[in-house]
Design an enzyme around this catalytic site. Structure first.
Site, PDB file in Angstrom:
ATOM      1  N   SER A 253       0.832  -1.203   0.000  1.00  0.00           N
ATOM      2  CA  SER A 253       0.000   0.000   0.000  1.00  0.00           C
ATOM      3  C   SER A 253       0.863   1.248   0.000  1.00  0.00           C
ATOM      4  O   SER A 253       2.007   1.231   0.438  1.00  0.00           O
ATOM      5  CB  SER A 253      -0.882   0.001   1.241  1.00  0.00           C
ATOM      6  OG  SER A 253      -0.039   0.088   2.382  1.00  0.00           O
ATOM      7  N   LYS A 254       0.238   2.314  -0.475  1.00  0.00           N
ATOM      8  CA  LYS A 254       0.905   3.620  -0.557  1.00  0.00           C
ATOM      9  C   LYS A 254       1.377   4.114   0.796  1.00  0.00           C
ATOM     10  O   LYS A 254       2.342   4.844   0.888  1.00  0.00           O
ATOM     11  CB  LYS A 254      -0.123   4.651  -1.051  1.00  0.00           C
ATOM     12  CG  LYS A 254      -0.090   4.928  -2.509  1.00  0.00           C
ATOM     13  CD  LYS A 254      -0.882   6.208  -2.752  1.00  0.00           C
ATOM     14  CE  LYS A 254      -1.702   6.037  -4.017  1.00  0.00           C
ATOM     15  NZ  LYS A 254      -2.671   7.081  -4.241  1.00  0.00           N
ATOM     16  N   ARG A 255       0.617   3.764   1.826  1.00  0.00           N
ATOM     17  CA  ARG A 255       0.947   4.284   3.147  1.00  0.00           C
ATOM     18  C   ARG A 255       2.242   3.674   3.677  1.00  0.00           C
ATOM     19  O   ARG A 255       2.943   4.287   4.457  1.00  0.00           O
ATOM     20  CB  ARG A 255      -0.197   4.002   4.137  1.00  0.00           C
ATOM     21  CG  ARG A 255      -1.299   5.040   4.095  1.00  0.00           C
ATOM     22  CD  ARG A 255      -2.396   4.735   5.077  1.00  0.00           C
ATOM     23  NE  ARG A 255      -3.022   3.440   4.798  1.00  0.00           N
ATOM     24  CZ  ARG A 255      -2.984   2.400   5.603  1.00  0.00           C
ATOM     25  NH1 ARG A 255      -2.331   2.458   6.749  1.00  0.00           N
ATOM     26  NH2 ARG A 255      -3.575   1.267   5.270  1.00  0.00           N
ATOM     27  N   ASN A 257       4.638   1.897   1.547  1.00  0.00           N
ATOM     28  CA  ASN A 257       5.703   1.759   0.549  1.00  0.00           C
ATOM     29  C   ASN A 257       5.487   2.783  -0.555  1.00  0.00           C
ATOM     30  O   ASN A 257       4.376   3.252  -0.745  1.00  0.00           O
ATOM     31  CB  ASN A 257       5.631   0.365  -0.097  1.00  0.00           C
ATOM     32  CG  ASN A 257       6.513  -0.638   0.603  1.00  0.00           C
ATOM     33  OD1 ASN A 257       7.724  -0.500   0.626  1.00  0.00           O
ATOM     34  ND2 ASN A 257       5.901  -1.644   1.192  1.00  0.00           N
TER      35      ASN A 257
END
Ligand code: GLU
Length: 500
Positions: A253-255, A257
């Site tokens: 996930s963006k949060r 990585n």
């Protein structure tokens, strides 16, 4: 076996995702291994989520990786168009074919009825799904509703009983109870196809032999198999790749990585390292070999080398691989070409860079690449060779006790009279040397100073380093002075001494 044809089918709905490159890589490898072809298809049927810029970013970033496609929207090919938004008439025609052969049906249920149904199912703790009411409409009822221009969708008839078996090349047989699978909408009321219809029709018309995609699509596959059967088409080989995961094993996930390929490009990761890193996600080359090229991977590719253990997207590992590629897989002159934009970007270099002749630039790269993790870091690590004016480290808000202590200790050392004497002595010795005296000679001078002022290295070398670079760590002092020359070195030390 018939010709291998694979595809990547991204939806242009956001930043180009590392997962797209990951799946593209495995498709590409199989195509190369089997002498097949690799297609890029843009799945832009969801007009609300499609972003115009995203398609170009997909092209640019996959090309940057070197994952070139044989057929696609921008290169053409015999099965085009390769953008689903340009194929809407095709999907309508095929939806109609299923109506005609009795494997799909018109559903006239209103939004309101479906919402009520869902609420009732939830209240009764049943799995939400369509109750197939319209599946039993008579021909006459359907004809009347169509004549009255009632809004409709087209749904696929799932079998009432039995199982659908997904034969997955990595996972073996995965069984689904047919009656638990919803009668999937194929064509929406606005005439747009759903992902399922467009995806299967295109895979068939484009001759796709192997569908290699992410694990998250497994639940859709029984619907796709039912579609193949309804059309009377042969299904492809299915292969669902493991999901990439964060360190804590949750789905990437963006949060947690950087998931956009743009970030890796902007930070100066080498494409070969990026691909090598992605290749290691669940794939073992054999013989514990971890560093290999795309061509090597393609030659050696087989499904049985893929394991399903939830590969972790660990940036430390990427950094390690990228460092190896910078050090071992590029000549200094190749590295210089790649690194130059990052040096120019780090503003303070630009002016000096022009004045540094190429040989020096190469020497600097050879030193900094030892510990750099990417090209941006390479430029940062090289700053000591370029920055003539700098501030000495200061205690700042947010520093921990250890950092504060070490800075305080540094100032204490720098204010010691004997340490100051050592620095001055070093300057006067350096003054007598040639402009670009050797690294070894500088080491000798530092040792002479240590003996003459009877101090340990930490009270001579560290203070000289701080005065010369403003930093307590960095490349060998001798190499810095050799490269920047004694004039700049002395002037840096003197101006630091004045400031303190
Ligand atoms: N459009 C889907 C995606 O964005 C394609 C899934 C598939 O490969 O079938 O990933």
């Amino acid at each position: 076996m018939s010709q291998v044809k694979v595809r990547i089918a991204p939806s242009p709905t956001g930043d180009p995702h590392v997962g797209t490159a990951y799946i593209a890589l495995f498709n590409y490898a199989l195509a190369k291994k089997k002498g097949g072809t690799f297609t890029l298809r843009i799945e832009d049927t969801d007009r609300t989520r499609t972003q115009a810029s995203s398609e170009k970013q997909i092209f640019d970033t996959l090309r940057w990786c070197g994952l070139n496609w044989d057929e696609g929207p921008d290169v053409g090919g015999p099965s085009g168009p390769y953008r689903q938004s340009e194929r809407f008439d095709i999907y309508k025609k095929y939806a109609q074919e299923l109506i005609d052969n009795g494997t799909a049906y018109y559903c006239f249920c209103t939004e309101e009825r479906l919402n009520n149904l869902r609420e009732r199912q939830i209240a009764m703790k049943k799995a939400p799904g369509y109750d197939r009411q319209c599946r039993s409409l008579s021909k006459e009822e359907v004809a009347a509703k169509l004549a009255a221009e009632e809004s409709y969708v087209i749904r696929l008839k799932m079998p009432y009983e039995g199982q659908i078996v997904v034969k997955d090349a990595l996972r073996g047989d995965i069984l689904f109870d047919s009656d638990k699978i919803d009668d999937q909408v194929l064509l929406k009321s606005d005439g747009f196809p759903t992902y399922h219809l467009a995806n299967v029709v295109d895979d068939h018309l484009m001759g796709i032999s192997h569908v290699i995609r992410a694990e998250e699509w497994i639940a859709s596959t029984p619907k796709h198999i039912q579609l193949y059967r309804s059309f009377g088409w042969q299904e492809p080989v299915w292969c669902h790749m493991p999901l990439l995961r964060n360190n804590d094993k949750t789905k990437i996930s963006k949060r947690k990585n950087h998931t956009s390929l743009l970030w890796y490009i902007e930070n100066g990761y080498l494409k070969e390292a990026m691909l090598n890193f992605l290749a290691l996600m669940g794939y073992s080359y054999g013989d514990n070999k971890e560093i290999f090229t795309l061509e090597e991977m393609a030659q050696n590719f087989s499904f049985d080398k893929i394991s399903l253990g939830g590969p972790v997207f660990d940036i430390q590992k990427l950094n390690w691989i990228n460092n190896i590629y910078m050090r071992e897989k590029k000549t200094t002159s190749e590295l210089a070409d790649l690194a130059l934009p990052f040096f120019v970007e780090a503003r303070f270099y630009s002016e000096k860079l022009n004045s540094i002749e190429e040989g020096n630039f190469h020497k600097i790269l050879d030193i900094s690449k030892e510990s750099a993790i990417n090209l941006k870091d390479l430029a940062e690590k090289s700053s000591v060779f370029f920055k003539d004016s700098f501030e000495l480290p200061k205690v700042e808000v947010g520093m921990d006790a250890k950092e504060i202590k070490s800075i305080e200790k540094m100032y204490e050392t720098l204010s010691d009279a004997n340490v100051k004497l050592g620095i001055s002595l070093f300057v006067s010795k350096l003054q007598k040397e040639d402009e670009n005296t050797s690294q070894e000679r500088i080491k000798e001078l530092l040792h002479e100073v240590m003996e003459e002022v009877a101090e340990k290295p930490g009270r001579v070398i560290m203070p000289v380093r701080i005065m010369l670079t403003g930093e307590s760590k960095g490349p060998d002092l001798g190499s810095i002075i050799h490269i920047i020359g004694k004039t700049r070195a002395i002037s840096r030390i003197q101006s630091s001494l004045q400031k303190n």
